[in-house]
Scaffold this active site. Structure first.
Site, PDB file in Angstrom:
ATOM      1  N   LYS A  15       0.875  -1.178   0.000  1.00  0.00           N
ATOM      2  CA  LYS A  15       0.000   0.000   0.000  1.00  0.00           C
ATOM      3  C   LYS A  15       0.911   1.227   0.000  1.00  0.00           C
ATOM      4  O   LYS A  15       2.042   1.160   0.473  1.00  0.00           O
ATOM      5  CB  LYS A  15      -0.854   0.032   1.271  1.00  0.00           C
ATOM      6  CG  LYS A  15      -1.909  -1.039   1.353  1.00  0.00           C
ATOM      7  CD  LYS A  15      -3.177  -0.583   0.637  1.00  0.00           C
ATOM      8  CE  LYS A  15      -4.231  -1.660   0.595  1.00  0.00           C
ATOM      9  NZ  LYS A  15      -4.735  -1.995   1.910  1.00  0.00           N
ATOM     10  N   HIS A  48       0.866   9.144   6.630  1.00  0.00           N
ATOM     11  CA  HIS A  48       1.775   8.421   7.521  1.00  0.00           C
ATOM     12  C   HIS A  48       2.805   9.323   8.192  1.00  0.00           C
ATOM     13  O   HIS A  48       3.511   8.899   9.091  1.00  0.00           O
ATOM     14  CB  HIS A  48       2.529   7.329   6.763  1.00  0.00           C
ATOM     15  CG  HIS A  48       1.658   6.179   6.363  1.00  0.00           C
ATOM     16  ND1 HIS A  48       1.381   5.883   5.053  1.00  0.00           N
ATOM     17  CD2 HIS A  48       0.994   5.261   7.094  1.00  0.00           C
ATOM     18  CE1 HIS A  48       0.598   4.819   4.990  1.00  0.00           C
ATOM     19  NE2 HIS A  48       0.345   4.423   6.220  1.00  0.00           N
ATOM     20  N   HIS A  81       1.935   7.055   2.349  1.00  0.00           N
ATOM     21  CA  HIS A  81       1.437   8.352   1.877  1.00  0.00           C
ATOM     22  C   HIS A  81       1.589   9.448   2.928  1.00  0.00           C
ATOM     23  O   HIS A  81       2.026   9.194   4.056  1.00  0.00           O
ATOM     24  CB  HIS A  81      -0.018   8.235   1.423  1.00  0.00           C
ATOM     25  CG  HIS A  81      -0.955   7.737   2.486  1.00  0.00           C
ATOM     26  ND1 HIS A  81      -1.432   8.548   3.482  1.00  0.00           N
ATOM     27  CD2 HIS A  81      -1.483   6.509   2.699  1.00  0.00           C
ATOM     28  CE1 HIS A  81      -2.215   7.846   4.267  1.00  0.00           C
ATOM     29  NE2 HIS A  81      -2.263   6.603   3.822  1.00  0.00           N
TER      30      HIS A  81
HETATM   31  N1  ARG Z   1      -0.764  -0.833   9.882  1.00  0.00           N
HETATM   32  C1  ARG Z   1      -1.772  -0.104  10.589  1.00  0.00           C
HETATM   33  C2  ARG Z   1      -2.357   0.975   9.698  1.00  0.00           C
HETATM   34  O1  ARG Z   1      -1.719   1.429   8.765  1.00  0.00           O
HETATM   35  C3  ARG Z   1      -1.258   0.530  11.834  1.00  0.00           C
HETATM   36  C4  ARG Z   1      -0.766  -0.434  12.862  1.00  0.00           C
HETATM   37  C5  ARG Z   1      -1.067   0.043  14.230  1.00  0.00           C
HETATM   38  N2  ARG Z   1      -0.498  -0.762  15.253  1.00  0.00           N
HETATM   39  C6  ARG Z   1      -1.072  -1.772  15.866  1.00  0.00           C
HETATM   40  N3  ARG Z   1      -0.404  -2.412  16.798  1.00  0.00           N
HETATM   41  N4  ARG Z   1      -2.280  -2.135  15.563  1.00  0.00           N
HETATM   42  O2  ARG Z   1      -3.474   1.394   9.936  1.00  0.00           O
END
Ligand code: ARG
Length: 568
Positions: free
Chosen positions: A126, A132, A129
């Site tokens: 993904k 982030h 962007h």
């Molecule tokens: N990958 C997730 C996102 O982009 C964020 C991860 C957050 N951390 C967690 N431990 N759930 O939305």
């Protein structure tokens, strides 16, 4: 200021036996204007305990408390105000500065405690962007602040590298993918495949069944599924690494969601054992009654979900790092998820869930149009960063032309200033607020911006050089008695407290605002008073003060992850 705060705590603790030193410490304030003293203690809280008028209590205390560190202790309404004895204070700070040098301002409350910080955590295949930027930069700054305060820190990138969407990716790739095309331009091409399968699945539900199958296969270590997944991960990570390099942000671990997949079975077993799971149409869920919506842990087909993996993650981190705090820097859209995560742990009897903190933040939008993460309208973070560097480079080029003098490191400087400006803007407001990213505001060399603070720092560096500053040169505190000088010294002495407050509230913007204010105060002082004056003694004193400001500006910028160039 630390020393004075501690002294005030001691003095008050002797008189107010009903308050602990901690209570007192939390109540102490730093008044906004000098005529209210340097430290203040509000008596409202005591008024409740003693059932007396707070004003009377303040008057009473003022009569009882005195110390050579304070030139006066005075009541004003419900407040007890402490006025520091300036000469002794100045002497203290100058000695401290000479002794600690670049480490001036450092405090060490975190010794022996570990803070786990999870941030950035983009999703594989993904786009990385502009959205982030928030978790990435806020997380990195909190890590730096925690390091500064003596905590042991563990920085984790919890990559989104697992889940049903990888079943979709595999199915899409096998149908329409082309290895060569993807290798040339990985993420955008993978995104295209993902968009396509989502579109086509609307008319062809079979695609979804296949995708689900692929994910189950992936969970069962099917070699073909694993091979493709590993490849997606690798090409994505290469792109992410480019951005982290630009940002100069590093992690101790890139343990994404997939890292925890071998632990899922034990995690679910443990949850069964603790009796927190119930059946719901073939799925295993946690029912929170009226407190929270129910949470699925195991789907009907036996596969895990995001929350299941976060359960395994939390248990692993506690066991592995025995954290004092475990911080998740994740957008506020995921608040419910973290509430559920903590609530399940609590139901299981783990009181350390209280040490897990969801550090949430709002949204960022671009000034020209809102931020869309769907389809082709994505704004890649890498592009924003490179654009910032190019724009600063243009500004510097103009300056070169104006000055008729070439810089030898213009591109490096453009990077320090461009990236710094973006980070500074990101860290300027309370994190929960949404904000609009505006190029002109971010890159301006005036006003409350990164370049302004960096420029102030560089200007002091050149002043020190010009004045041939030497740290060993003796300085008489009497030569720093001007109001503006005392104001600067007091601000300097508060740096450690500001850092502690920033960590306590998980708000890097405390630092951003503080250094902006320090830079402004210094510039005002500098406009009114010549630093390198004729009188050698005065000059030495002013240079030492300037050195203190420079040191704290550099340190403050560093806590935000921003470099402090010596020349601009
Ligand atoms: N990958 C997730 C996102 O982009 C964020 C991860 C957050 N951390 C967690 N431990 N759930 O939305």
């Amino acid at each position: 200021m630390h020393k004075y705060k501690n002294e005030v705590i001691e003095l008050l603790a002797k008189e107010c036996k009903d308050l602990t030193k901690e209570d007192i410490g939390e109540l102490i304030e730093f008044p906004p204007s000098p005529d209210l003293g340097d430290l203040a203690f509000p008596c409202f809280f005591l008024a409740k305990i003693y059932r007396k008028n707070p004003k009377t209590i303040a008057e009473d205390l003022a009569g009882k408390i005195s110390s050579p560190s304070f030139r006066k202790v005075e009541s004003a309404g419900a407040y007890l105000n402490f006025f520091i004895n300036s000469e002794e204070f100045t002497k203290d700070i100058l000695e401290d500065l000479k002794e600690k040098k670049e480490g001036f301002g450092r405090v060490n409350p975190g010794q022996g405690k570990t803070i786990v910080l999870e941030y950035s955590s983009p999703n594989i295949a993904k786009p990385f962007h502009i959205g982030h930027i928030r978790t990435t930069v806020i997380g990195d700054s909190l890590k730096r602040i925690a390091d500064f305060l003596g905590y042991k820190t563990i920085a984790i990138n919890h990559l989104g590298d697992y889940g049903t969407q990888f079943g979709m990716m595999i199915e899409a790739y096998l149908r329409w993918g082309d290895q060569e095309v993807i290798e040339k331009n990985p993420i955008p091409e993978l995104v295209k495949l993902y968009v396509r399968i989502n579109e086509e699945a609307k008319d062809n539900p079979e695609l979804l069944d296949n995708a689900r199958n692929w994910f189950v296969k992936l969970e069962n270590q099917d070699p073909k599924a694993v091979e493709l997944w590993e490849w997606f991960r690798e090409v994505s990570l290469e792109e992410f690494q480019r951005v982290y390099k630009l940002l100069d942000i590093h992690f101790d671990y890139y343990t994404g969601e997939s890292f925890y997949s071998p632990m899922l079975k034990d995690t679910v077993d443990l949850m069964e054992e603790k009796g927190v799971l119930t059946d719901s149409q073939g799925a295993r869920i946690v029912d929170f009654g009226d407190d929270l919506p129910p949470a699925i842990i195991v789907k009907k087909d036996g596969s895990s979900i995001y929350l299941t993996r976060d359960m395994a993650t939390a248990l692993y981190r506690k066991k592995e790092f025995d954290f004092y705090k475990s911080i998740y820097v994740v957008g506020s859209q995921q608040s419910l998820h973290f509430q559920q995560l903590k609530a399940i742990l609590k139901k299981m009897g783990y009181d350390w869930e209280e040490d897990m903190v969801h550090v949430a933040f709002g949204m960022v939008a671009l000034k020209d149009g809102t931020l869309s993460t769907r389809r082709g309208k994505v704004v890649y973070l890498e592009d924003v960063l490179n654009k910032a560097i190019d724009k600063v480079d243009e500004i510097l080029l103009e300056r070169e032309e104006d000055r008729g003098e070439k810089m030898d490191n213009r591109r490096d400087l453009a990077k320090m200033v461009g990236i710094g400006a973006v980070k500074f803007q990101e860290l300027f407001n309370q994190r929960i607020k949404d904000y609009v990213f505006d190029w002109d505001q971010t890159l301006s060399f005036e006003g409350e911006t990164g370049p302004y603070v960096q420029y102030t720092h560089a200007r002091i560096c050149s002043l020190l050089k010009k004045g041939d500053f030497k740290l060993e040169d003796p300085v008489d505190p009497k030569n720093l008695a001007l109001d503006e000088e005392q104001q600067l010294l007091k601000k300097l002495s508060r740096f450690g407290d500001v850092a502690m407050d920033a960590l306590e509230k998980y708000e890097p913007y405390f630092i951003t605002r503080y250094i902006t204010d320090l830079a402004k105060t210094f510039n005002k002082y500098y406009t009114h008073n010549q630093i390198n004056t004729e009188d050698e003694d005065v000059k030495k004193a002013r240079l030492l003060l300037s050195y203190g400001v420079k040191t704290i500006l550099a340190q403050g910028l560093d806590l935000l992850g921003i470099q402090a160039p010596e020349k601009m």
